[in-house]
Scaffold this active site. Sequence first.
Site, PDB file in Angstrom:
ATOM      1  CB  CYS A 159      -0.881   0.045   1.237  1.00  8.31           C
ATOM      2  SG  CYS A 159      -1.839  -1.417   1.504  1.00  8.31           S
ATOM      3  NE  ARG A 169       4.455   1.882  -0.932  1.00  7.82           N
ATOM      4  CZ  ARG A 169       5.263   2.131   0.085  1.00  7.82           C
ATOM      5  NH1 ARG A 169       6.334   2.859  -0.097  1.00  7.82           N
ATOM      6  NH2 ARG A 169       5.010   1.673   1.275  1.00  7.82           N
ATOM      7  CD1 TRP A 177      -0.011  -5.136  -3.616  1.00  6.69           C
ATOM      8  CD2 TRP A 177       0.046  -6.372  -1.757  1.00  6.69           C
ATOM      9  NE1 TRP A 177       0.627  -6.304  -3.909  1.00  6.69           N
ATOM     10  CE2 TRP A 177       0.680  -7.091  -2.793  1.00  6.69           C
ATOM     11  CE3 TRP A 177      -0.025  -6.966  -0.496  1.00  6.69           C
ATOM     12  CZ2 TRP A 177       1.218  -8.346  -2.601  1.00  6.69           C
ATOM     13  CZ3 TRP A 177       0.513  -8.225  -0.319  1.00  6.69           C
ATOM     14  CH2 TRP A 177       1.133  -8.895  -1.366  1.00  6.69           C
ATOM     15  CG  ASN A 216      -0.061   2.061   3.877  1.00  2.79           C
ATOM     16  OD1 ASN A 216      -1.135   2.118   3.291  1.00  2.79           O
ATOM     17  ND2 ASN A 216       1.052   2.587   3.409  1.00  2.79           N
ATOM     18  N   GLY A 217      -0.899  -1.307   6.758  1.00  2.60           N
ATOM     19  CA  GLY A 217      -0.590  -2.167   7.905  1.00  2.60           C
ATOM     20  C   GLY A 217      -1.773  -3.049   8.223  1.00  2.60           C
ATOM     21  CD  GLU A 263      19.914 -16.884  -1.538  1.00  2.00           C
ATOM     22  OE1 GLU A 263      19.677 -17.756  -2.385  1.00  2.00           O
ATOM     23  OE2 GLU A 263      19.645 -15.688  -1.703  1.00  2.00           O
ATOM     24  CE  LYS A 287      20.973 -14.062  -4.590  1.00  2.00           C
ATOM     25  NZ  LYS A 287      19.585 -14.313  -4.394  1.00  2.00           N
ATOM     26  CD  GLU A 333      21.389 -15.296  -8.782  1.00  2.00           C
ATOM     27  OE1 GLU A 333      20.382 -15.630  -9.402  1.00  2.00           O
ATOM     28  OE2 GLU A 333      21.336 -14.831  -7.616  1.00  2.00           O
ATOM     29  CG  HIS A 387      33.051 -36.939   1.463  1.00  4.87           C
ATOM     30  ND1 HIS A 387      33.658 -38.160   1.615  1.00  4.87           N
ATOM     31  CD2 HIS A 387      32.322 -36.740   2.594  1.00  4.87           C
ATOM     32  CE1 HIS A 387      33.301 -38.704   2.763  1.00  4.87           C
ATOM     33  NE2 HIS A 387      32.481 -37.841   3.391  1.00  4.87           N
ATOM     34  CE  LYS A 445      12.980 -10.044  -9.159  1.00  7.03           C
ATOM     35  NZ  LYS A 445      13.964 -10.466  -8.158  1.00  7.03           N
TER      36      LYS A 445
HETATM   37  C1  G6P Z   1      15.548 -16.437 -11.664  1.00  7.01           C
HETATM   38  C2  G6P Z   1      15.857 -15.250 -10.763  1.00  7.01           C
HETATM   39  C3  G6P Z   1      16.148 -15.739  -9.336  1.00  7.01           C
HETATM   40  C4  G6P Z   1      14.986 -16.578  -8.824  1.00  7.01           C
HETATM   41  C5  G6P Z   1      14.647 -17.720  -9.784  1.00  7.01           C
HETATM   42  C6  G6P Z   1      13.356 -18.415  -9.412  1.00  7.01           C
HETATM   43  O1  G6P Z   1      16.673 -17.239 -11.808  1.00  7.01           O
HETATM   44  O2  G6P Z   1      16.968 -14.546 -11.264  1.00  7.01           O
HETATM   45  O3  G6P Z   1      16.356 -14.642  -8.490  1.00  7.01           O
HETATM   46  O4  G6P Z   1      15.306 -17.091  -7.576  1.00  7.01           O
HETATM   47  O5  G6P Z   1      14.466 -17.213 -11.107  1.00  7.01           O
HETATM   48  O6  G6P Z   1      12.314 -17.503  -9.596  1.00  7.01           O
HETATM   49  P1  G6P Z   1      10.917 -17.537  -8.853  1.00  7.01           P
HETATM   50  O7  G6P Z   1      10.215 -16.316  -9.391  1.00  7.01           O
HETATM   51  O8  G6P Z   1      10.234 -18.801  -9.276  1.00  7.01           O
HETATM   52  O9  G6P Z   1      11.161 -17.471  -7.407  1.00  7.01           O
END
Ligand code: G6P
Length: 606
Positions: free
Chosen positions: A2, A27, A74, A100-101, A479, A483, A486, A502, A601
Amino acid sequence: MCGIIGYIGRENAAERVIYGLKKLEYRGYDSSGISLVEGSKLLRYRAKGRLENLVSALKNIRLHGTTAIGHTRWATHGKPSDENAHPHTDCTGKITIIHNGIIENYYEIKQMLLKRGHKFTSETDSEIFAHLIEENIGKGVEKAVQAALKKIRGMYAMVILHAGEPDKIVAARKGSPLVLGIGKNENFIASDVPSFLKYTKKAVFLEDDDMAVITKQGYTVLNNGKKVSRKITHIKWNDSQAEKNGYPHYMLKEIGEEPQAFEDTIIGRFDSDRAKILFETVNDARLRKMKNVRIIACGTSYHAAYTTKYLMEKYSGLNVSVDIGSEIRYAAPAVTKDTLIIIISQSGETIDTIAAFNNIKKRAGYSIAVVNVVGSTLSRELDSVIYTHAGPEIGVAATKTFISQLAVLYLLSFHIASLKGRMSRKKIRSALKSLRKIPGYIKEIIKERKKIEKIGAKYSRHRDFLYYGRNINYPIALEGALKLKEISYIHAEGYPAGEMKHGPIALVDDKVPNVFIAPVNALYEKIINNIEEIRARDGIIIAVTNRSNKTMKNYADDVIYIPDIDEDFYPLLAAVPLHLLAYYIGVKKGIDVDKPRNLAKSVTVE
Ligand code: G6P
């Protein structure tokens, strides 16, 4: 999420507010609305869907009022519709509010107000606030707002306008952001700066429990009833910088939003008093019948899935398996009518994840999607959807959406455990207490980001990194490595620390940094053993550990400290410095961290 904008001055308030609402569109929202005062009359217009719908509804109406408030909603309580859109009003139609909230105790208040004869026109929690003000409006809007605030529990940014007192707007905040824009003979109140930046660069950020009274000429701020002074910030950004809230990249802005994303995602989904977790959209009766769980996701979402496996198995005793979408779409997995399928996807559009679900949906007992983008394919295809409330994420690499996925999945794990009779009220209460602390702890980590920047600069020229964790922190090692890969194009791998011997140990030399997630728990000594083995081979150690750990500095070349927290909650904190480390290394290498090469994305191709 929101957005709020209010204006009081000499200019056409509707124009100013619509401009502000356009700036808040990023947003994410599903309806919008505006209230304004003309003479002693309160006018209100609302529309479901895009802001253009509101704009076209106003097209042939000449509005000339100079005080107005507007909102992009939202949906949380009540579907997106004209009736549920803000602003809301009281029974007299003279008091109008935007919120909002979430008001956690709205249901009890609504019952009380219904008994007192109030009539409601929406399904929202927010509307009750207008009626609460109505109860005391005889004392003037400020006093009435103060009295109403005392009655509600939860999080809010509230903005209130009363047609009987059109010379002022009242605003109050707890948990949700609000900022005043200070102009010449005009003032603004908004969720964020871009919505008024065109008109003034002077901003006053309200703090929790602040209530502001805003007039054409000035404003006063009260905190818990006492007048306080809040400093004026001179905003130096231009419009495009403002969209990033002054941050150099969306990615850093979004890591900065991790505390809020977490907070927004858990709020309204539990009742601490009754030790209950509440997912409006989930069918508890069906959930209770499930005997095993399969979680499916890709990329960062897969890491959220993997973390959940450890947590859910420990708490609910169910057998939980995790699968990568692209793998399971062509496999023949064991799925039966007592299998719960959980699909995790930020975008809700990842084709491999969708195909994987299609491959098994007919055989599944019950399915739940955990999705950020409202209305996306996966949000519609499964039996139930639980939205993460992270707001739109622009940076290609997922950051705040990962944290909010974990927020949902922690709550869901505890919820299932309680439905299965494996978690007592006492345990739920204590888990909720820990979850509520997370946003504050993440803020503390982000405050220390300069230290992580230095570590990043020190290692940005290295070509390979290894990340290690044990147990529930192993997915966080994955993760951290993903990151880094990427957004810095550095080769990185995540490993269970116990697997080091191993394979990865063959890579150890004085050129490869080894990042360890090292909570002080029963496995701490095992981690120290792994670290020693690397040190014996001249390897480089970077450790993420508890703030109270005084010994790690004797083993590691660099230590990143995070707040002490119960070990089950460690992933929620440990992920944050790893996001920051990857960010700073990427930036140091001059990479466009918001749009790293070859990545997208939303991956809608196989
Ligand atoms: C792409 C994005 C990642 C994301 C993945 C899965 O590789 O660059 O950041 O984690 O897709 O996307 P999702 O929308 O299914 O979480």
